[in-house]
Design an enzyme around this catalytic site. Structure first.
Site, short mmCIF file in Angstrom:
data_model
loop_
_atom_site.label_atom_id
_atom_site.label_comp_id
_atom_site.label_asym_id
_atom_site.label_seq_id
_atom_site.Cartn_x
_atom_site.Cartn_y
_atom_site.Cartn_z
N CYS A 157 -0.26 -17.76 -16.25
CA CYS A 157 -0.62 -17.21 -14.93
C CYS A 157 -2.14 -17.10 -14.79
CB CYS A 157 0.04 -15.86 -14.72
SG CYS A 157 1.81 -15.97 -14.37
N CYS A 210 5.31 0.97 -4.74
CA CYS A 210 4.19 1.81 -5.22
C CYS A 210 3.91 1.70 -6.71
CB CYS A 210 4.45 3.26 -4.86
SG CYS A 210 5.93 3.97 -5.65
N GLY A 211 4.74 0.97 -7.46
CA GLY A 211 4.50 0.87 -8.90
C GLY A 211 4.52 2.23 -9.56
N GLY A 246 2.29 4.41 -9.13
CA GLY A 246 1.59 5.37 -8.28
C GLY A 246 0.09 5.40 -8.40
N LEU A 281 2.14 5.36 3.73
CA LEU A 281 3.33 4.77 3.11
C LEU A 281 2.88 3.66 2.16
CD1 LEU A 281 6.40 4.26 2.86
CD2 LEU A 281 6.20 2.69 4.81
N ASP A 282 3.36 3.72 0.92
CA ASP A 282 3.06 2.70 -0.09
C ASP A 282 4.36 1.97 -0.40
OD1 ASP A 282 2.37 1.17 -2.27
OD2 ASP A 282 1.26 2.74 -3.29
N THR A 339 9.87 2.50 -4.55
CA THR A 339 9.98 1.63 -5.73
C THR A 339 11.45 1.34 -6.00
OG1 THR A 339 9.51 1.38 -8.10
CG2 THR A 339 9.96 3.61 -7.31
N ILE A 340 11.72 0.19 -6.64
CA ILE A 340 13.09 -0.13 -7.05
C ILE A 340 13.20 -0.06 -8.57
CG2 ILE A 340 13.68 -1.50 -5.03
CD1 ILE A 340 12.98 -4.00 -6.70
#
Length: 388
Positions: free
Chosen positions: A358, A179-180, A182, A175-176, A200-201
């Site tokens: 950043c 996952c972005g 992928g 399970l990722d 992912t959302i």
């Protein structure tokens, strides 16, 4: 291509008439930064309004002033590195951010309903945009530069390091969480023979995932909040997603991972983290880059995992994020001409500020990058650390 500095920098003599000039100049001097100095990290001020905005609103005011073109620095990363290393930011107590701090403390900004906002605002900017900035696998997290000299090599080294830390074997189901695009799932499926389910959302990321599935890889993308999953997996990975979970949801997140991980399994948590527990999310980053983000501390993660997992290993390679962000910046800068008309100059300055500030924060060791190896219920005989 460097961001052009304005030719109409306000003269130092004129700025000295501003009531806040001496206070700001003395603060910057602690970091060896001069106003309108000649060095690459010196601050070139085009409007004295910058002083009031920064003092009243901290990084929110400073960032918005930069986006508006009110100041510049040729080496913005070095400007922020010196600022943060000298802890100049701690000397400013913004008077207009009390509500922001209270909101972060008492409101669940990462509820199921709110969680989708960051996907829409940040990750759905366009797959073509991210493809030009990131590595060939589109990995939007810190690379591992231990023996790497290029961004592609650093990202592949990171993905392989994770696979080895989790001791992946053919046939395992992974399970990722978050996952972005992928990159991990594709790499693990190709090189370690595992099957992966990714959450992912971001609709753009989910659409991109369909192209990976068409190649016959055993990877599944789900447009789904992590709180909705209740299945069993041999191992769990979460790379660069925990920063969006929020302090009020840390325990629930760990409970989800615990119920989904088979007994004897390992859970790898790869996350950016902060050095102190009680702090407020950066208001500029929250408004313009990652809505409702909330960096965890080591203590907060430990509290959330307590009684559920055994912490087998904790690896910090936050300095590598500096190199990663600078590589992203170089790619962004090189490909900006093809996106200039779509996004505009304010977006360019916003992303320059984001990537370079950043990078400076990691360079100054102001924020960290951790990989936690968590076990359910603990590795008999101990866990063998893998760092290279």
């Amino acid at each position: 291509m460097n961001a052009p500095l304005k030719e109409t920098t306000t003269s130092t003599q004129a700025l000295e008439q501003h009531k806040s000039y001496r206070f700001v100049a003395d603060l910057l001097a602690r970091a060896d930064i001069q106003i309108n100095g000649s060095r690459p990290w010196d601050m070139q001020v085009h409007s004295s309004e910058v002083f009031d905005r920064a003092l009243a609103e901290g990084n929110l005011g400073l960032g918005e002033a930069y986006m508006a073109g009110q100041w510049d620095a040729e080496r913005l990363d070095e400007f922020f590195f010196r600022l943060l290393r000298a802890k100049v930011d701690k000397a400013v107590q913004p008077s207009k951010l009390v509500f922001h701090a209270l909101r972060a403390k008492f409101t669940n900004l990462q509820s199921v309903k709110r969680a989708w906002k960051v996907g829409e605002a940040h990750y759905d900017l366009g797959n073509d945009f991210y493809a030009t900035m990131l590595d060939k696998r589109m990995t939007y997290t810190c690379g591992y530069w231990h023996d790497a000299e290029t961004l592609d090599a650093a990202q592949e080294a990171k993905l392989d390091l994770i696979c080895r830390k989790l001791d992946l074997k053919p046939g395992m189901r992974i399970l990722d969480i978050g996952c972005g695009w992928g990159s991990f799932m594709a790499y693990a499926a190709e090189h370690y023979g595992v099957e992966c389910v990714g959450l992912t959302i971001s609709r753009e990321q989910a659409d991109y995932g369909k192209s990976l599935m068409k190649k016959g890889l055993p990877v599944e993308f789900r447009l789904q909040d992590y709180r909705e999953i209740d299945e069993q997996f041999d191992a769990i990975i979460s790379i660069g997603m925990f920063e969006h979970v929020g302090r009020k949801n840390h325990r629930e997140y760990m409970e989800v991972a615990h119920r989904c991980l088979k007994d004897g399994g390992l859970f790898m948590l790869h996350t950016i983290g902060k050095n102190v527990r009680e702090s407020t999310p950066d208001p500029w980053v929250d408004k313009y880059i990652f809505p409702n983000g909330d960096l965890p501390s080591i203590g907060q993660i430990g509290d959330a995992a307590g009684g559920l997992f055994v912490t087998e290993d904790l690896h910090n390679f936050g300095a590598d994020y500096d190199k990663t962000l600078m590589a992203w910046w170089e790619n962004f800068e090189a490909h900006w001409p093809q996106f200039k008309e779509r996004y505009g100059n304010e977006f360019y300055r916003m992303w320059r500020y984001y990537l370079l500030s950043c990078a400076a924060a990691f360079r100054a060791r102001d924020i960290q990058l951790w990989q936690w190896v968590l076990a359910k219920p603990g590795v008999l005989g101990g866990y063998q650390r893998i760092t290279s």
